[in-house]
Scaffold this motif. Structure first.
Motif, PDB file in Angstrom:
ATOM      1  N   VAL A  42       7.182  51.122  33.226  1.00 37.72           N
ATOM      2  CA  VAL A  42       8.037  51.002  32.194  1.00 37.72           C
ATOM      3  C   VAL A  42       9.605  51.511  33.141  1.00 37.72           C
ATOM      4  O   VAL A  42       9.505  53.050  32.386  1.00 37.72           O
ATOM      5  N   SER A  43      10.561  51.013  32.014  1.00 39.01           N
ATOM      6  CA  SER A  43      12.159  52.126  31.804  1.00 39.01           C
ATOM      7  C   SER A  43      12.265  50.798  31.384  1.00 39.01           C
ATOM      8  O   SER A  43      12.588  49.798  31.127  1.00 39.01           O
ATOM      9  N   THR A  44      13.637  51.246  30.335  1.00 38.39           N
ATOM     10  CA  THR A  44      14.633  51.277  29.212  1.00 38.39           C
ATOM     11  C   THR A  44      15.336  51.635  29.349  1.00 38.39           C
ATOM     12  O   THR A  44      15.594  53.521  29.580  1.00 38.39           O
ATOM     13  N   ASP A  45      16.458  51.160  29.578  1.00 43.53           N
ATOM     14  CA  ASP A  45      18.231  51.771  29.910  1.00 43.53           C
ATOM     15  C   ASP A  45      18.870  51.005  28.966  1.00 43.53           C
ATOM     16  O   ASP A  45      18.665  49.714  28.411  1.00 43.53           O
ATOM     17  N   MET A  46      19.847  51.800  28.131  1.00 42.86           N
ATOM     18  CA  MET A  46      21.271  51.358  26.891  1.00 42.86           C
ATOM     19  C   MET A  46      21.940  51.329  27.824  1.00 42.86           C
ATOM     20  O   MET A  46      22.957  52.105  28.433  1.00 42.86           O
ATOM     21  N   LEU A  47      23.379  50.388  27.554  1.00 39.00           N
ATOM     22  CA  LEU A  47      24.631  50.118  28.061  1.00 39.00           C
ATOM     23  C   LEU A  47      25.357  49.618  26.640  1.00 39.00           C
ATOM     24  O   LEU A  47      25.092  48.733  25.179  1.00 39.00           O
ATOM     25  N   VAL A  48      26.778  51.113  26.020  1.00 44.33           N
ATOM     26  CA  VAL A  48      27.056  50.945  24.711  1.00 44.33           C
ATOM     27  C   VAL A  48      28.782  50.527  25.033  1.00 44.33           C
ATOM     28  O   VAL A  48      29.317  51.225  26.504  1.00 44.33           O
ATOM     29  N   GLU A  49      29.076  49.761  24.381  1.00 43.06           N
ATOM     30  CA  GLU A  49      30.754  49.576  24.988  1.00 43.06           C
ATOM     31  C   GLU A  49      31.760  50.385  24.799  1.00 43.06           C
ATOM     32  O   GLU A  49      31.638  50.975  23.512  1.00 43.06           O
ATOM     33  N   GLY A  63      25.948  41.514  33.097  1.00 39.82           N
ATOM     34  CA  GLY A  63      24.569  41.000  33.217  1.00 39.82           C
ATOM     35  C   GLY A  63      24.434  41.637  34.612  1.00 39.82           C
ATOM     36  O   GLY A  63      23.108  41.934  34.397  1.00 39.82           O
ATOM     37  N   HIS A  64      24.907  40.954  35.118  1.00 41.48           N
ATOM     38  CA  HIS A  64      24.207  41.757  36.309  1.00 41.48           C
ATOM     39  C   HIS A  64      24.033  43.818  36.731  1.00 41.48           C
ATOM     40  O   HIS A  64      23.051  44.367  36.989  1.00 41.48           O
ATOM     41  N   LYS A  65      25.174  44.701  35.873  1.00 42.68           N
ATOM     42  CA  LYS A  65      24.796  45.557  35.863  1.00 42.68           C
ATOM     43  C   LYS A  65      23.363  45.653  34.730  1.00 42.68           C
ATOM     44  O   LYS A  65      23.134  46.721  35.300  1.00 42.68           O
ATOM     45  N   ALA A  66      23.110  45.090  33.607  1.00 42.72           N
ATOM     46  CA  ALA A  66      22.971  45.233  32.382  1.00 42.72           C
ATOM     47  C   ALA A  66      21.257  45.664  33.343  1.00 42.72           C
ATOM     48  O   ALA A  66      20.116  46.759  33.258  1.00 42.72           O
ATOM     49  N   LEU A 129      23.651  46.874  24.811  1.00 43.01           N
ATOM     50  CA  LEU A 129      22.711  46.012  25.875  1.00 43.01           C
ATOM     51  C   LEU A 129      21.266  46.695  25.992  1.00 43.01           C
ATOM     52  O   LEU A 129      21.760  48.413  26.299  1.00 43.01           O
ATOM     53  N   SER A 130      20.538  46.546  25.578  1.00 43.38           N
ATOM     54  CA  SER A 130      18.783  47.382  26.193  1.00 43.38           C
ATOM     55  C   SER A 130      17.923  46.529  26.826  1.00 43.38           C
ATOM     56  O   SER A 130      17.537  45.743  26.491  1.00 43.38           O
ATOM     57  N   VAL A 131      18.156  47.024  28.030  1.00 44.19           N
ATOM     58  CA  VAL A 131      17.074  45.795  28.845  1.00 44.19           C
ATOM     59  C   VAL A 131      15.969  46.944  28.863  1.00 44.19           C
ATOM     60  O   VAL A 131      15.554  48.291  29.476  1.00 44.19           O
ATOM     61  N   THR A 132      14.594  46.715  29.054  1.00 45.01           N
ATOM     62  CA  THR A 132      13.525  46.783  29.597  1.00 45.01           C
ATOM     63  C   THR A 132      13.086  46.549  30.267  1.00 45.01           C
ATOM     64  O   THR A 132      12.868  44.682  30.552  1.00 45.01           O
ATOM     65  N   VAL A 133      12.592  47.643  31.700  1.00 43.54           N
ATOM     66  CA  VAL A 133      11.807  45.907  32.779  1.00 43.54           C
ATOM     67  C   VAL A 133      10.731  46.854  32.877  1.00 43.54           C
ATOM     68  O   VAL A 133       9.801  48.035  32.279  1.00 43.54           O
ATOM     69  N   LEU A 134       9.910  45.705  33.574  1.00 45.09           N
ATOM     70  CA  LEU A 134       8.405  46.162  33.740  1.00 45.09           C
ATOM     71  C   LEU A 134       7.332  45.721  34.884  1.00 45.09           C
ATOM     72  O   LEU A 134       8.299  45.078  35.756  1.00 45.09           O
ATOM     73  N   GLY A 135       7.088  46.645  35.614  1.00 42.52           N
ATOM     74  CA  GLY A 135       7.088  46.731  37.386  1.00 42.52           C
ATOM     75  C   GLY A 135       5.563  47.483  37.412  1.00 42.52           C
ATOM     76  O   GLY A 135       4.557  47.502  36.421  1.00 42.52           O
ATOM     77  N   GLU A 136       5.034  47.134  38.625  1.00 37.98           N
ATOM     78  CA  GLU A 136       3.305  47.561  39.105  1.00 37.98           C
ATOM     79  C   GLU A 136       3.834  48.577  40.332  1.00 37.98           C
ATOM     80  O   GLU A 136       4.481  47.912  41.166  1.00 37.98           O
ATOM     81  N   VAL A 137       2.411  49.636  40.393  1.00 37.33           N
ATOM     82  CA  VAL A 137       2.799  50.521  42.190  1.00 37.33           C
ATOM     83  C   VAL A 137       1.893  50.503  41.752  1.00 37.33           C
ATOM     84  O   VAL A 137       0.655  50.425  40.557  1.00 37.33           O
ATOM     85  N   ARG A 138       1.441  50.955  43.167  1.00 39.00           N
ATOM     86  CA  ARG A 138      -0.001  51.378  43.766  1.00 39.00           C
ATOM     87  C   ARG A 138      -0.582  52.414  43.016  1.00 39.00           C
ATOM     88  O   ARG A 138       0.637  53.722  43.018  1.00 39.00           O
TER      89      ARG A 138
END
Length: 327
Positions: A42-49, A63-66, A129-138
């Protein structure tokens, strides 16, 4: 007449059908399965104008970069994307902006198999903009920062310096140069997360990090967490072609401290050199050996004769650097 309520905006611009076996936008929580033998990343990043991007930035690119900057964190861990969430703060409802932003976001989400499954919207005095991504790893294969070892090679994917150069040109910190800006702007606006490379490195490399705030600053986190030192070879760093002909001090700073590269810096045993080079060719991603891990502390930059190169700036700081130094 178009409805501008929060739930209307979510339904119109951000709700998409989730993949099978997944519950997405529209419930209190998203639900998704994990593959057997995997851990959640899990990772979260924020982009502020005004801090991370300029007012008036192209919404499709934004949108792409976020999403891309967050996916780059999954790549650095060797994880496969599962899904993402988006929290969006806007000063006003702008349907043209939202349409372009959501298309840029969803296009990358489709390409990387990382669907949007939830989030929030609200009103504020600037775009955040605050995006959280979820992934899986062995399990036990994650590329942790504290796993580097003395004697490891240090590698960098792709090239460095393009986004830093583009930002300086956009901000007017350098004389106008349309040709250089054309050659570098996509690196700043639409970075490519190295997801496939990261996944293939899992189980091969020891440690990895993505270069978001500058090579020296970001790689320094690996060195610190792994309790070792490192020598980087200035002449080996893979410079973007657009850096050719620049003042040497500017070129050096772009390579060592320039942010927004979103390339991977990773360490691996010398035994894996040939396999890593083959992997890079197979994926079409240049990989360059740029240094070695040594006993001691900190990162030294060495010139072609082995002399230490003095460094005045190591990267971007989100609290102490003035606004506009990095988009």
């Amino acid at each position: 007449m178009q409805a501008d309520g929060e739930f209307d905006l979510i339904a119109r611009y951000f709700k998409r059908s989730p993949p099978d076996r997944m519950l997405g936008v529209g419930d209190d929580c998203a639900l998704m399965p994990l593959s057997a033998g995997c851990e959640l990343a899990v990772s979260t990043d924020m982009l502020v104008e005004g801090r991370h991007f300029l007012p008036g930035a192209d919404p499709g690119a934004l949108g792409h970069k976020a999403l891309a900057v967050n996916l780059s964190d999954l790549a650095a861990m060797g994880a496969r994307p599962l899904a993402c969430t988006l929290a969006l703060c806007l000063p006003a409802v702008d349907h043209a902006w939202l349409a372009a932003f959501s298309e840029g976001f969803h296009a990358l989400a489709r390409d990387t198999h990382c669907p949007l499954v939830g989030g929030d919207t609200t009103r504020g005095d600037r775009v955040v903009l605050s995006v959280t991504v979820l992934g899986e790893v062995r399990r036990s294969h994650a590329l942790r920062r504290d796993a580097a070892r003395v004697g490891d090679d240090v590698w960098v994917s792709g090239t460095l310096g393009a986004a830093d150069l583009a930002l300086r040109l956009v901000l007017g910190q350098l004389p106008a140069d349309p040709e250089r800006l054309r050659a570098t702007q996509s690196a700043l606006d639409r970075p490519t997360p190295r997801l496939k490379l990261g996944r293939y490195l899992a189980g091969v490399a020891h440690a990895a990090i993505d270069i978001s705030d500058g090579l020296l600053q970001d790689f320094g986190h690996i060195v610190q967490a792994s309790h070792c030192g490192a020598d980087l070879w200035l002449d080996a760093l893979p410079a973007h072609p657009a850096l050719a002909g620049l003042d040497e001090s500017l070129r050096r700073e772009a390579l060592l401290a320039g942010g927004d590269a979103y390339e991977l810096c990773f360490t691996a045993r010398p035994l894996w050199r040939e396999q890593i080079e083959v992997l890079g060719r197979q994926l079409g991603v240049p990989v360059t050996r740029v240094g070695t891990l040594v006993r001691g502390q900190g990162v030294r930059v060495l010139d072609g004769s082995g002399q230490v190169v003095p460094v005045t700036r190591r990267g971007f700081d989100h609290f102490t650097d003035p606004c506009g130094d990095r988009a």
